[in-house]
Design an enzyme around this catalytic site. Structure first.
Site, short mmCIF file in Angstrom:
data_model
loop_
_atom_site.label_atom_id
_atom_site.label_comp_id
_atom_site.label_asym_id
_atom_site.label_seq_id
_atom_site.Cartn_x
_atom_site.Cartn_y
_atom_site.Cartn_z
N GLU A 342 77.36 30.01 30.89
CA GLU A 342 77.30 30.58 32.24
C GLU A 342 76.03 31.39 32.52
OE1 GLU A 342 82.02 31.23 33.11
OE2 GLU A 342 81.06 32.71 31.87
C1 TNX Z 1 84.72 31.52 30.99
S1 TNX Z 1 84.57 30.23 28.37
C2 TNX Z 1 83.89 32.22 30.15
C3 TNX Z 1 84.14 33.62 29.88
C4 TNX Z 1 85.32 34.13 30.66
C5 TNX Z 1 86.40 33.09 30.62
C6 TNX Z 1 87.69 33.52 31.22
C7 TNX Z 1 83.16 30.70 28.52
C8 TNX Z 1 82.23 30.07 27.65
N1 TNX Z 1 82.88 31.63 29.43
O1 TNX Z 1 83.01 34.41 30.17
O2 TNX Z 1 85.76 35.31 30.07
O3 TNX Z 1 85.94 31.95 31.30
O4 TNX Z 1 88.69 32.60 30.97
#
Ligand code: TNX
Length: 531
Positions: A342
């Site tokens: 992300e």
């Molecule tokens: C996605 S899974 C994220 C996290 C969040 C999560 C909540 C991932 C690689 N990144 O930053 O905490 O969703 O479910």
């Protein structure tokens, strides 16, 4: 290995005596011990994860009594002590390990296993005169011990003395895992979890043969591991958490305590330092890490994708190298997770430039990189592992990675994310990846689920649990159980054993076990829970 056979009648007498000793009035004089045994009995059909092969022999039940000793010579002694620690509180029996004069009903752990069962496999034989676990390594013995405890009545999991009898069904189990890597993840960054909370979870997941613990140690809301060369990361960057409540952090000594405790449960810690995004806590602690030289305030919300290390500044790489050096030095396991998810505030070009500088640093300090699958964009070398967290059954980055020789850790968010709600009524959790009931968590095959990723390229499975909404051990337990055992079975059991009807009926017997251990779990309506 020494075990003296004795008669079944004598055994039953001892068991009742044991129950009377422990529980005072638990078995009234004249009560039919068979009835008590039936109520509490376990069978070989309730093991989770399902073993490779089970051959019951109803004529050969074993009775654990006040005379039972554990024989665990040499390097097996540590697993023997662990097993004694499981058995003593609930049975009230002394369960000596390697006594000078062995008892009459012995449990023997021996490092003389069949090499064909591999380093994590074991053979467990229950006969009326003795129980034997054979393996080639202490990891295998530990796995055998987890199966052994599931053959005892549910009360064995209690922290306080319970009435027996402590009967184990006779037979033989031969077992080894389908995937060598079966991990659980915790996120002490969004809400801080104390060392004791982490240890508690380690003990809970070890029962289901989870052998890796992934710790998401840094995020926008908090930096949770002390770094000596950058002390403000925790002095400042660990002070808060989601919601604005006080945060916390692990000193290097605390972290080592977790690593050592995990090792005592045959579990390897994988630390994650998430970058270049998810870094507000670091950016707010050190102004010089920001492109504009201005430190943002601490963040206590639950948005993602707004922070980034400054890809074009040299100091960024001094910082990253210092962190990787310290974390690698504290971590005995082979992997260092560098996040990479992300990074919405970093251009693709900058992202690849950043990762191309960071990946060699992981290698420089002797670790193999793990990262969320987006870091496949930087084409990491063959020993790097991509952790898939998408909600579809594949991604072109995985196919490119497999072609380069990378392995994939499967944690599809809509199947394995333990922080997703079970259904619309679940009071905790998120729902961006959908609701995940137990049947959803169980309903996929890690060896064939990801398009273009053959089973040989699947390192294993993970059940992540991000903690935007989770604050206490009770929260963790409610969300993890019983989905964690579902994911654990997908990682351990042979493909041919994966069957929802079978799983749900076996899992039903784990309700009383989880309850006896004093932990919470979700009473899913999909499971015909036993009382
Ligand atoms: C996605 S899974 C994220 C996290 C969040 C999560 C909540 C991932 C690689 N990144 O930053 O905490 O969703 O479910």
């Amino acid at each position: 290995m020494s075990a003296r056979p004795r008669s079944r009648a004598a055994k039953a007498g001892l068991a009742v005596a044991g129950a009377l000793l422990v529980a005072g009035t638990a078995v009234p004089a004249g009560a039919d011990p068979t009835t008590t045994a039936d109520r509490a009995a376990s069978t070989m059909d309730t093991i989770v994860p399902a073993p490779e092969s089970v051959k019951p022999n109803p004529a050969a039940d074993f009775e654990l009594t006040a005379q039972t000793a554990i024989l665990a010579p040499g390097e097996a002694a540590g697993v023997g002590e662990y097993l004694a620690g499981v058995l003593r509180p609930s049975t009230g029996f002394p369960v000596p390990v390697n006594p000078a004069l062995p008892g009459t009903g012995d449990i023997a752990l021996a490092l003389d296993g069949d090499p064909a069962l591999g380093p994590q496999g074991y053979r467990l034989q229950v006969a009326d005169e003795a129980v034997r676990v054979h393996a080639t390594s202490t990891d295998g013995l530990f796995n055998g011990v987890q199966t052994l405890r599931q053959l005892l009545p549910a009360g064995i999991e209690s922290p306080t003395a319970q009435p027996g009898p402590w009967t184990m069904p006779g037979g033989e189990i031969t077992d080894k895992p389908r995937f060598g890597h079966r991990s659980a993840q915790l996120d002490p960054a969004r809400h801080f979890f104390t060392v004791d909370m982490v240890k508690r979870y380690i003990d809970q997941v070890a029962k289901y043969k989870i052998n890796k613990l992934h710790l998401h140690l840094t995020d926008d809301q908090g930096w949770r591991l002390q770094i000596n060369s950058w002390p403000r990361l925790t002095e400042f960057g660990a002070q808060t958490e989601v919601g604005g409540t006080p945060g916390g952090y692990y000193t290097q000594q605390d972290y080592t305590e977790i690593v050592n405790y995990a090792a005592s449960r045959h579990m390897t810690v994988i630390p994650e330092i998430d970058m270049p995004g998810h870094t507000n806590a670091a950016l707010s602690s050190y102004a010089e890490l920001n492109c504009d030289g201005v430190a943002p305030p601490p963040y206590t919300g639950i948005d993602v994708g707004f922070s980034s290390l400054c890809v074009n500044k040299d100091i960024t790489y001094t910082f990253v190298e210092d962190v990787i050096r310290e974390v690698a030095a504290l971590t005995p396991g082979p992997y260092l997770h560098i996040g990479g998810d992300e990074a919405h505030s970093t251009t693709d070009e900058d992202y690849v430039a950043f990762m191309s500088k960071v990946l060699p640093l992981v290698e420089k300090y002797g670790k193999k990189p793990l990262g969320w699958h987006e870091y496949g964009k930087a084409a990491p070398k063959g020993d790097a592992v991509l952790q898939f967290w998408g909600t579809t059954n594949g991604d072109p980055l995985l196919n490119e990675a497999v072609a380069r020789g990378n392995e994939v850790l499967a944690s599809p968010a809509n199947k394995t994310y333990l922080d997703m709600k079970y259904d619309e009524n679940t009071p905790l959790g998120l729902q961006w990846a959908g609701f995940i009931e137990v049947a959803d968590a169980y309903g996929w095959d890690p060896g064939s689920y990801l398009q273009g990723v053959p089973e040989e390229s699947v390192l294993g499975v993970e059940a992540p649990m991000f903690s935007e909404t989770l604050e206490t051990s009770q929260h963790i337990e409610f969300m993890a159980f019983p989905r964690l055992p579902a994911i654990a079975e997908l990682g351990w059991s042979p493909k041919g054993a994966l069957n929802w009807e079978s799983f749900k009926n076996r899992l039903a017997a784990h309700g009383p076990r989880l309850a006896a251990s004093g932990q919470d779990f979700y009473r899913s309506p999909q499971i015909p829970w036993q009382e």
